[in-house]
Design an enzyme around this catalytic site. Structure first.
Site, mmCIF file in Angstrom:
data_model
loop_
_atom_site.group_PDB
_atom_site.id
_atom_site.type_symbol
_atom_site.label_atom_id
_atom_site.label_comp_id
_atom_site.label_asym_id
_atom_site.label_seq_id
_atom_site.Cartn_x
_atom_site.Cartn_y
_atom_site.Cartn_z
ATOM 1 N N GLU A 1 -8.342 -1.018 6.416
ATOM 2 C CA GLU A 1 -6.975 -0.628 6.765
ATOM 3 C C GLU A 1 -6.922 0.879 6.808
ATOM 4 O O GLU A 1 -7.369 1.542 5.862
ATOM 5 C CB GLU A 1 -6.023 -1.065 5.655
ATOM 6 N N ASP B 1 5.822 2.701 -0.590
ATOM 7 C CA ASP B 1 4.661 3.241 -1.291
ATOM 8 C C ASP B 1 5.021 3.927 -2.598
ATOM 9 O O ASP B 1 6.031 4.620 -2.706
ATOM 10 C CB ASP B 1 3.926 4.244 -0.393
ATOM 11 N N TYR C 1 -0.355 -11.211 4.629
ATOM 12 C CA TYR C 1 -0.490 -10.259 3.522
ATOM 13 C C TYR C 1 0.507 -10.663 2.447
ATOM 14 O O TYR C 1 1.712 -10.536 2.640
ATOM 15 C CB TYR C 1 -0.184 -8.862 4.048
#
Lengths: 411, 253
Positions: free
Chosen positions: B45, B56, B168
């Site tokens: 990735e 994040d 995911y």
């Protein structure tokens, strides 16, 4: 029996649609973790707004605790000083408890948080007014409160940081990025992603992912409802124009929404031109931005050609934001909203003019709306039979240090 | 199935390694990607840095800031990917605003040109994803969706139906970054998802050490390690990152 305020009177109109879109804008651009929470929030809100008990409790708090309705003050001396021939009327949200319109929204959202069984409330704040309003209602309802605030804003809005602390809220300074409202909102979203099961996120602007732009608009629309009623009583008709400053845009959409269907009422949003629209240092997303995605919705955004969000600039912390609420973006494209801008220097002049002519120390955010009055189109500004309402969104106590420093020897 | 789906090995849990593109320089990323590929990552990735990465934690926020200061742009990062011709398929992970700014179709074409196999956009949930998914599919690129611990069963099934490349699973409610412990119900959630997903299921967020990867062996088709690798690279350069990849590989064997 006590009067119930005209809350949530707007018909479920065309916008937003079922996906939370206002035309091309809005939507939900957030991590998957938050989608179920946004669904819950939307259904809780729809249930609450239809529940007479919720409406009555909010109505009572808005009147007996917050001080609604707020006055509509004639400002003939200000009009004279600014060279405006139209009749000027100030909607006095600065007189609301905690000193700004923000409390309209936080009271409604805190009652909603309690209905949803959430004991912890988080918020982002720029100028600190939304943070103070959130801390206030959390104290009132016995909820835990955490407020994220950029380090730069913590410094320039120190009185509000102290207020939040005294009200029992925890202020978490945010060091990242431009260290202002944008970064505070990033951090609040990260907190919500982490603690979503226990935490209510109280957004202060009519921005963020659906349903927040709808929710905040509905809670702030009381401003426009009162303007309409007060003008009907005072003038026997609707005003010719409503003027409000635009950062994220909650005071603006609150003042405007009632009048959107009535095309005779012109709507003027005033953005922060900072050091000038051509300086690259401003907060004028509607004037100079391009559509983009930030903080959960699509809207006008200040960004580089690679799609990186650029730092806004304004002397006013509440307008120092590179985005804007999606409904205002839609109204701009539909040419229903007319967009003006005022620089830092013009806002300071506006502040001074209002102080000296009417005896009102307004917030620097609201001073932008004052500063734009001479820039109104001549057919509004120079018409002696026209009536212009300015939404005076907040009072200036929090800004005194900034203003004294900026005015320097000129004071 | 696609090249990306096929990259997940049968009979063992695959390793998905994340690098922030351009952290701290484009040259450093080039060297790092080559090393990760050489150490046997099954999927790589590459993070596309963004100014406001709301999904994040501190490690990847700091990495994105370094990358943007170092002059990383989507175009320059894709040039590197195109030039390296890595053995492992590459997935671009970035936020929606830079994608929209470029234009969905132009983005899809650029990824296709560089030989990228998939894209992950953490702020693009199911309801908003259809246009980009179609444009990417047109260029032969898989849009990899995310499922979170808060996602209910019906919604998870709807997301899985649209999954391409892999699915995911976000192991924790929270942002990216190392966690001391993973949730107790993780194995059960992964079992459910693998039963309904037409594509491999990889699990990420919070997995930093070989012991944690070992605990997931056999429970998922792949394990994603991001912040820990970025931190290792930041502190100890390519050797430290390569050593972590080796350790993770060994733990999954």
């Amino acid at each position: 029996m006590k009067r119930v305020l005209p809350l949530f009177t707007s018909e479920p109109g065309e916008f937003p649609d079922a996906r939370g879109r206002f035309g091309a804008y809005g939507g939900r651009f957030v991590p998957e973790t938050l989608i179920p929470a946004l669904d819950d929030l939307e259904s809780a809100w729809r249930a609450a707004r239809a529940d007479a008990a919720y409406r009555e409790e909010l109505s009572a708090l808005l009147q007996d605790y917050a001080g609604r309705p707020t006055p509509l003050s004639d400002a003939p001396r200000l009009a004279q000083v600014l060279g405006v021939r139209a009749r000027l009327l100030l909607k006095r949200e600065d007189l609301l408890h905690t000193g700004a319109h923000k409390l309209n929204n936080t009271l409604g959202q805190a009652l909603l948080a309690r209905r949803m069984g959430k004991k912890r409330v988080i918020a982002e704040t720029g100028a600190g007014q939304h943070g103070v309003a959130t801390a206030t209602v959390c104290a009132l309802l016995g909820l835990e409160c955490v407020v994220y605030m950029g380090v730069e804003d913590v410094e320039r809005q120190a009185p509000n940081v102290s207020r939040m602390g005294l009200l029992g809220a925890e202020v978490r300074p945010v060091e990242a990025g431009s260290r202002t409202l944008k970064d505070a909102m990033n951090e609040a979203i990260r907190d919500w992603v982490t603690n979503v099961r226990t935490t209510y996120y109280c957004i202060g602007s009519a921005a963020g992912p659906h349903p927040y732009p709808l929710l905040v608009r509905e809670l702030q629309s009381i401003i426009g409802e009162e303007i309409a009623a007060q003008c009907a009583e005072r003038l026997g008709r609707a005003p010719d124009a409503v003027v409000a400053c635009v950062g994220g845009g909650s005071n603006a959409i609150g003042a405007f929404h009632r009048f959107v269907p009535d095309r005779r009422v012109r709507l003027f949003g005033v953005e922060a031109a900072g050091l000038g629209l051509d300086s690259g240092k401003h907060g004028a997303s509607l004037s100079r931005g391009r559509p983009g995605v930030l903080h959960g919705s699509r809207s006008y955004l200040l960004q580089t050609e690679d799609g990186q969000v650029v730092e806004a600039h304004s002397i006013s912390a509440g307008l120092d934001y590179p985005g804007v609420g999606p409904e205002l973006s839609h109204l701009r494209d539909a040419r229903r909203l007319e967009v003006l801008a005022a620089t830092d220097a013009e806002a300071l002049e506006g502040f001074r003019a209002l102080a000296r002519s009417e005896g009102i120390l307004c917030a620097l955010e609201s001073a932008h709306a004052i500063a734009a009055l001479p820039k109104l189109p001549a057919e509004v500004r120079d018409a002696a039979n026209a009536a212009v309402v300015v939404n005076l969104s907040g009072r200036g106590d929090k800004d005194l240090a900034t203003i004294l420093k900026a005015l320097g020897s000129a004071r | 199935m696609s090249r990306l789906s096929d990259a997940f090995p049968r009979g063992r849990t695959g390793l998905v390694c994340y690098a922030m593109g351009g952290d701290p320089t484009l040259a450093a990323t080039e060297e790092l990607l080559r090393a990760i590929d050489g150490e046997g990552a099954d999927v790589i990735e590459i993070g596309l840095p963004f100014s406001d990465p709301i999904a994040d934690g501190p490690t990847l926020q700091a990495a994105a800031t370094r990358a943007l200061r170092g002059g990383a742009t989507l175009g320059r990062l894709l040039e590197i990917v195109e030039r390296l011709k890595l053995r492992a398929p590459v997935v671009a992970m970035g936020y929606m605003n830079p994608v929209e700014c470029m234009g969905n179709q132009a983005f899809a074409r650029a990824l296709g040109q560089a030989g990228v196999s998939g894209a992950i956009i953490p702020d693009l949930p199911l309801e908003e994803a259809a246009p980009l998914r179609a444009d990417l599919a047109g260029a032969g690129i898989d849009l990899v969706p995310l499922i979170a611990p808060t996602t209910g069963p019906e919604r998870a099934a709807a997301i899985a139906r649209q999954a391409r490349g892999f699915l995911y699973y976000v192991s924790v409610t929270g942002v990216t970054g190392a966690r001391i412990e993973l949730p107790a119900d993780l194995a059960a959630r992964l079992r459910e998802l693998r039963a309904l997903s037409p594509v491999p299921v990889a699990v990420g967020f919070g997995i930093s050490r070989p012991e944690q990867a070992a605990a997931l062996r056999g429970l998922a088709d792949g394990v994603v390690v991001g912040s820990a690798l970025v931190a290792a690279h930041h502190q100890g350069g390519v050797p430290a990152a390569a050593e972590l990849v080796r350790g993770l590989r060994a733990a999954l064997r």
